[in-house]
Design a protein around this motif. Structure first.
Motif, PDB file in Angstrom:
ATOM      1  N   SER A  95       0.815  -1.211   0.000  1.00 39.48           N
ATOM      2  CA  SER A  95       0.000   0.000   0.000  1.00 39.48           C
ATOM      3  C   SER A  95       0.854   1.269   0.000  1.00 39.48           C
ATOM      4  N   ILE A  96       2.031   1.206   0.650  1.00 39.84           N
ATOM      5  CA  ILE A  96       2.914   2.380   0.637  1.00 39.84           C
ATOM      6  C   ILE A  96       4.116   2.171  -0.287  1.00 39.84           C
ATOM      7  N   LYS A  97       4.133   1.012  -0.959  1.00 42.37           N
ATOM      8  CA  LYS A  97       5.179   0.681  -1.936  1.00 42.37           C
ATOM      9  C   LYS A  97       6.571   0.780  -1.320  1.00 42.37           C
ATOM     10  N   GLN A  98       6.735   0.150  -0.144  1.00 38.35           N
ATOM     11  CA  GLN A  98       8.035   0.179   0.512  1.00 38.35           C
ATOM     12  C   GLN A  98       8.400  -1.185   1.064  1.00 38.35           C
ATOM     13  N   VAL A  99       9.705  -1.380   1.201  1.00 36.08           N
ATOM     14  CA  VAL A  99      10.258  -2.625   1.728  1.00 36.08           C
ATOM     15  C   VAL A  99      11.098  -2.287   2.950  1.00 36.08           C
ATOM     16  N   TYR A 100      10.910  -3.085   3.997  1.00 39.82           N
ATOM     17  CA  TYR A 100      11.607  -2.891   5.264  1.00 39.82           C
ATOM     18  C   TYR A 100      12.514  -4.090   5.520  1.00 39.82           C
ATOM     19  N   HIS A 101      13.716  -3.821   6.021  1.00 39.75           N
ATOM     20  CA  HIS A 101      14.596  -4.891   6.487  1.00 39.75           C
ATOM     21  C   HIS A 101      15.008  -4.532   7.912  1.00 39.75           C
ATOM     22  N   PHE A 102      14.964  -5.521   8.809  1.00 38.34           N
ATOM     23  CA  PHE A 102      15.171  -5.233  10.226  1.00 38.34           C
ATOM     24  C   PHE A 102      16.540  -4.634  10.537  1.00 38.34           C
ATOM     25  N   LEU A 103      17.541  -4.841   9.712  1.00 37.85           N
ATOM     26  CA  LEU A 103      18.861  -4.264   9.959  1.00 37.85           C
ATOM     27  C   LEU A 103      19.045  -2.878   9.337  1.00 37.85           C
ATOM     28  N   ALA A 104      18.218  -2.547   8.339  1.00 38.12           N
ATOM     29  CA  ALA A 104      18.418  -1.298   7.603  1.00 38.12           C
ATOM     30  C   ALA A 104      17.232  -0.339   7.673  1.00 38.12           C
ATOM     31  N   GLY A 105      16.091  -0.800   8.177  1.00 36.40           N
ATOM     32  CA  GLY A 105      14.902   0.048   8.195  1.00 36.40           C
ATOM     33  C   GLY A 105      14.235   0.051   6.826  1.00 36.40           C
ATOM     34  N   TRP A 106      13.493   1.123   6.550  1.00 30.77           N
ATOM     35  CA  TRP A 106      12.815   1.251   5.261  1.00 30.77           C
ATOM     36  C   TRP A 106      13.849   1.552   4.187  1.00 30.77           C
ATOM     37  N   LEU A 107      13.809   0.790   3.114  1.00 33.01           N
ATOM     38  CA  LEU A 107      14.794   0.924   2.042  1.00 33.01           C
ATOM     39  C   LEU A 107      14.307   1.908   0.995  1.00 33.01           C
ATOM     40  N   ASN A 108      15.261   2.504   0.245  1.00 36.34           N
ATOM     41  CA  ASN A 108      14.849   3.359  -0.864  1.00 36.34           C
ATOM     42  C   ASN A 108      14.253   2.468  -1.954  1.00 36.34           C
ATOM     43  N   ALA A 109      13.643   3.071  -2.954  1.00 35.77           N
ATOM     44  CA  ALA A 109      12.902   2.316  -3.973  1.00 35.77           C
ATOM     45  C   ALA A 109      13.776   1.286  -4.690  1.00 35.77           C
ATOM     46  N   LYS A 110      14.975   1.679  -5.070  1.00 39.08           N
ATOM     47  CA  LYS A 110      15.858   0.767  -5.811  1.00 39.08           C
ATOM     48  C   LYS A 110      16.278  -0.416  -4.944  1.00 39.08           C
ATOM     49  N   GLU A 111      16.745  -0.136  -3.741  1.00 40.54           N
ATOM     50  CA  GLU A 111      17.163  -1.208  -2.837  1.00 40.54           C
ATOM     51  C   GLU A 111      15.996  -2.106  -2.457  1.00 40.54           C
ATOM     52  N   GLY A 112      14.838  -1.498  -2.234  1.00 39.72           N
ATOM     53  CA  GLY A 112      13.646  -2.271  -1.885  1.00 39.72           C
ATOM     54  C   GLY A 112      13.245  -3.224  -2.989  1.00 39.72           C
ATOM     55  N   LYS A 113      13.274  -2.754  -4.225  1.00 38.85           N
ATOM     56  CA  LYS A 113      12.921  -3.603  -5.364  1.00 38.85           C
ATOM     57  C   LYS A 113      13.927  -4.736  -5.524  1.00 38.85           C
ATOM     58  N   GLU A 114      15.208  -4.426  -5.341  1.00 40.80           N
ATOM     59  CA  GLU A 114      16.238  -5.467  -5.448  1.00 40.80           C
ATOM     60  C   GLU A 114      16.062  -6.540  -4.375  1.00 40.80           C
ATOM     61  N   LEU A 115      15.786  -6.125  -3.137  1.00 40.17           N
ATOM     62  CA  LEU A 115      15.578  -7.093  -2.067  1.00 40.17           C
ATOM     63  C   LEU A 115      14.316  -7.912  -2.321  1.00 40.17           C
ATOM     64  N   LEU A 116      13.250  -7.256  -2.761  1.00 40.82           N
ATOM     65  CA  LEU A 116      12.012  -7.968  -3.070  1.00 40.82           C
ATOM     66  C   LEU A 116      12.248  -9.010  -4.157  1.00 40.82           C
ATOM     67  N   ASP A 117      12.938  -8.638  -5.220  1.00 35.93           N
ATOM     68  CA  ASP A 117      13.206  -9.578  -6.317  1.00 35.93           C
ATOM     69  C   ASP A 117      13.999 -10.786  -5.833  1.00 35.93           C
ATOM     70  N   LEU A 118      15.026 -10.541  -5.027  1.00 35.06           N
ATOM     71  CA  LEU A 118      15.838 -11.636  -4.494  1.00 35.06           C
ATOM     72  C   LEU A 118      15.007 -12.521  -3.560  1.00 35.06           C
ATOM     73  N   PHE A 119      14.258 -11.893  -2.669  1.00 39.48           N
ATOM     74  CA  PHE A 119      13.417 -12.641  -1.744  1.00 39.48           C
ATOM     75  C   PHE A 119      12.407 -13.509  -2.487  1.00 39.48           C
ATOM     76  N   ILE A 120      11.712 -12.937  -3.463  1.00 40.21           N
ATOM     77  CA  ILE A 120      10.690 -13.678  -4.225  1.00 40.21           C
ATOM     78  C   ILE A 120      11.321 -14.856  -4.955  1.00 40.21           C
ATOM     79  N   SER A 121      12.449 -14.630  -5.596  1.00 44.34           N
ATOM     80  CA  SER A 121      13.140 -15.694  -6.318  1.00 44.34           C
ATOM     81  C   SER A 121      13.487 -16.847  -5.376  1.00 44.34           C
ATOM     82  N   ASN A 122      14.070 -16.532  -4.227  1.00 44.40           N
ATOM     83  CA  ASN A 122      14.433 -17.557  -3.250  1.00 44.40           C
ATOM     84  C   ASN A 122      13.201 -18.257  -2.693  1.00 44.40           C
ATOM     85  N   PHE A 123      12.167 -17.489  -2.352  1.00 43.34           N
ATOM     86  CA  PHE A 123      10.952 -18.067  -1.779  1.00 43.34           C
ATOM     87  C   PHE A 123      10.321 -19.083  -2.729  1.00 43.34           C
ATOM     88  N   VAL A 124      10.220 -18.737  -3.998  1.00 40.92           N
ATOM     89  CA  VAL A 124       9.618 -19.654  -4.981  1.00 40.92           C
ATOM     90  C   VAL A 124      10.443 -20.927  -5.084  1.00 40.92           C
TER      91      VAL A 124
END
Length: 139
Positions: A95-124
Protein backbone atom coordinates in the motif's frame (compact mmCIF):
# COMPACT_ATOMS: atom_id res chain seq x y z
CA UNK A 1 -11.56 -20.46 -7.96
CA UNK A 2 -8.60 -18.84 -9.67
CA UNK A 3 -7.49 -15.61 -8.09
CA UNK A 4 -6.93 -12.60 -10.29
CA UNK A 5 -4.17 -10.70 -8.50
CA UNK A 6 -3.70 -7.05 -9.35
CA UNK A 7 -0.06 -5.95 -9.36
CA UNK A 8 1.17 -2.77 -7.72
CA UNK A 9 3.28 -0.56 -9.98
CA UNK A 10 6.82 -0.26 -8.66
CA UNK A 11 6.64 -3.43 -6.55
CA UNK A 12 5.60 -6.07 -9.04
CA UNK A 13 6.19 -9.72 -8.20
CA UNK A 14 6.96 -12.52 -10.64
CA UNK A 15 4.40 -14.72 -12.31
CA UNK A 16 5.98 -17.69 -10.52
CA UNK A 17 5.20 -16.07 -7.15
CA UNK A 18 1.62 -15.36 -8.25
CA UNK A 19 1.45 -19.02 -9.30
CA UNK A 20 2.52 -20.14 -5.81
CA UNK A 21 -0.21 -18.01 -4.21
CA UNK A 22 -2.92 -19.15 -6.63
CA UNK A 23 -1.87 -22.79 -6.21
CA UNK A 24 -1.81 -22.58 -2.41
CA UNK A 25 -5.32 -21.14 -2.34
CA UNK A 26 -6.59 -23.66 -4.91
CA UNK A 27 -5.09 -26.55 -2.86
CA UNK A 28 -7.17 -25.42 0.10
CA UNK A 29 -10.04 -27.35 -1.42
CA UNK A 30 -12.80 -24.81 -1.07
CA UNK A 31 -13.62 -21.45 -2.54
CA UNK A 32 -12.61 -18.05 -1.26
CA UNK A 33 -15.76 -16.80 -3.00
CA UNK A 34 -17.24 -14.44 -0.41
CA UNK A 35 -14.00 -13.73 1.46
CA UNK A 36 -12.80 -10.16 1.69
CA UNK A 37 -9.27 -11.14 2.73
CA UNK A 38 -6.96 -14.16 2.49
CA UNK A 39 -3.87 -14.73 4.63
CA UNK A 40 -1.41 -17.45 3.63
CA UNK A 41 1.13 -18.77 6.12
CA UNK A 42 4.09 -20.79 4.82
CA UNK A 43 5.84 -22.68 7.62
CA UNK A 44 8.79 -25.04 7.74
CA UNK A 45 7.87 -27.30 10.69
CA UNK A 46 11.57 -27.94 11.38
CA UNK A 47 12.57 -24.26 11.58
CA UNK A 48 14.02 -23.36 14.97
CA UNK A 49 16.65 -21.04 16.45
CA UNK A 50 18.97 -24.00 17.00
CA UNK A 51 18.54 -25.89 13.72
CA UNK A 52 17.75 -23.04 11.34
CA UNK A 53 15.63 -23.90 8.32
CA UNK A 54 13.33 -21.96 6.06
CA UNK A 55 11.92 -18.75 7.48
CA UNK A 56 8.16 -18.53 8.01
CA UNK A 57 6.47 -16.29 5.45
CA UNK A 58 3.04 -14.64 5.60
CA UNK A 59 1.20 -13.17 2.61
CA UNK A 60 -2.03 -11.17 2.78
CA UNK A 61 -4.43 -10.42 -0.04
CA UNK A 62 -7.56 -8.27 0.07
CA UNK A 63 -10.47 -8.20 -2.34
CA UNK A 64 -10.74 -5.03 -4.43
CA UNK A 65 -13.80 -5.02 -6.72
CA UNK A 66 -13.22 -7.98 -9.07
CA UNK A 67 -9.57 -8.68 -8.30
CA UNK A 68 -7.29 -9.33 -5.34
CA UNK A 69 -4.51 -7.03 -4.23
CA UNK A 70 -1.33 -7.95 -2.39
CA UNK A 71 -1.27 -6.10 0.93
CA UNK A 72 1.94 -7.42 2.46
CA UNK A 73 4.55 -10.15 2.41
CA UNK A 74 6.41 -10.70 5.66
CA UNK A 75 9.43 -12.93 6.24
CA UNK A 76 10.09 -13.84 9.88
CA UNK A 77 13.30 -15.07 11.51
CA UNK A 78 14.54 -15.91 14.97
CA UNK A 79 16.77 -13.18 16.39
CA UNK A 80 18.59 -12.94 19.72
CA UNK A 81 21.14 -15.12 21.45
CA UNK A 82 19.81 -16.14 24.87
CA UNK A 83 16.07 -16.05 24.24
CA UNK A 84 15.55 -15.89 20.46
CA UNK A 85 12.31 -14.31 19.31
CA UNK A 86 10.53 -14.61 15.99
CA UNK A 87 10.57 -11.12 14.43
CA UNK A 88 9.89 -9.49 11.07
CA UNK A 89 13.07 -9.68 9.02
CA UNK A 90 11.66 -8.45 5.72
CA UNK A 91 8.34 -6.67 5.39
CA UNK A 92 6.94 -5.65 2.01
CA UNK A 93 4.07 -3.16 2.30
CA UNK A 94 2.35 -2.81 -1.06
CA UNK A 95 0.00 0.00 0.00
CA UNK A 96 2.91 2.38 0.64
CA UNK A 97 5.18 0.68 -1.94
CA UNK A 98 8.03 0.18 0.51
CA UNK A 99 10.26 -2.63 1.73
CA UNK A 100 11.61 -2.89 5.26
CA UNK A 101 14.60 -4.89 6.49
CA UNK A 102 15.17 -5.23 10.23
CA UNK A 103 18.86 -4.26 9.96
CA UNK A 104 18.42 -1.30 7.60
CA UNK A 105 14.90 0.05 8.20
CA UNK A 106 12.82 1.25 5.26
CA UNK A 107 14.79 0.92 2.04
CA UNK A 108 14.85 3.36 -0.86
CA UNK A 109 12.90 2.32 -3.97
CA UNK A 110 15.86 0.77 -5.81
CA UNK A 111 17.16 -1.21 -2.84
CA UNK A 112 13.65 -2.27 -1.89
CA UNK A 113 12.92 -3.60 -5.36
CA UNK A 114 16.24 -5.47 -5.45
CA UNK A 115 15.58 -7.09 -2.07
CA UNK A 116 12.01 -7.97 -3.07
CA UNK A 117 13.21 -9.58 -6.32
CA UNK A 118 15.84 -11.64 -4.49
CA UNK A 119 13.42 -12.64 -1.74
CA UNK A 120 10.69 -13.68 -4.23
CA UNK A 121 13.14 -15.69 -6.32
CA UNK A 122 14.43 -17.56 -3.25
CA UNK A 123 10.95 -18.07 -1.78
CA UNK A 124 9.62 -19.65 -4.98
CA UNK A 125 12.62 -21.98 -5.15
CA UNK A 126 12.17 -22.98 -1.49
CA UNK A 127 8.42 -23.50 -1.99
CA UNK A 128 9.12 -25.76 -4.95
CA UNK A 129 11.25 -28.04 -2.73
CA UNK A 130 8.14 -28.82 -0.69
CA UNK A 131 9.62 -27.49 2.57
CA UNK A 132 6.56 -25.46 3.58
CA UNK A 133 3.30 -26.41 5.19
CA UNK A 134 0.71 -23.91 3.99
CA UNK A 135 -2.25 -22.59 5.95
CA UNK A 136 -4.87 -20.43 4.24
CA UNK A 137 -7.19 -18.30 6.36
CA UNK A 138 -10.11 -16.31 4.97
CA UNK A 139 -12.02 -13.42 6.47
Amino acid sequence: MALKIEQVAGLKVTDSFIGVIVSAVANRGDSVGTAKAVTLNFRDPDYSPEAGGFHPVEVRLEKKATSWQLIYITDFSYQGRHTPELIKEIDVCFSIKQVYHFLAGWLNAKEGKELLDLFISNFVEYYNTGCYQVTVTTE
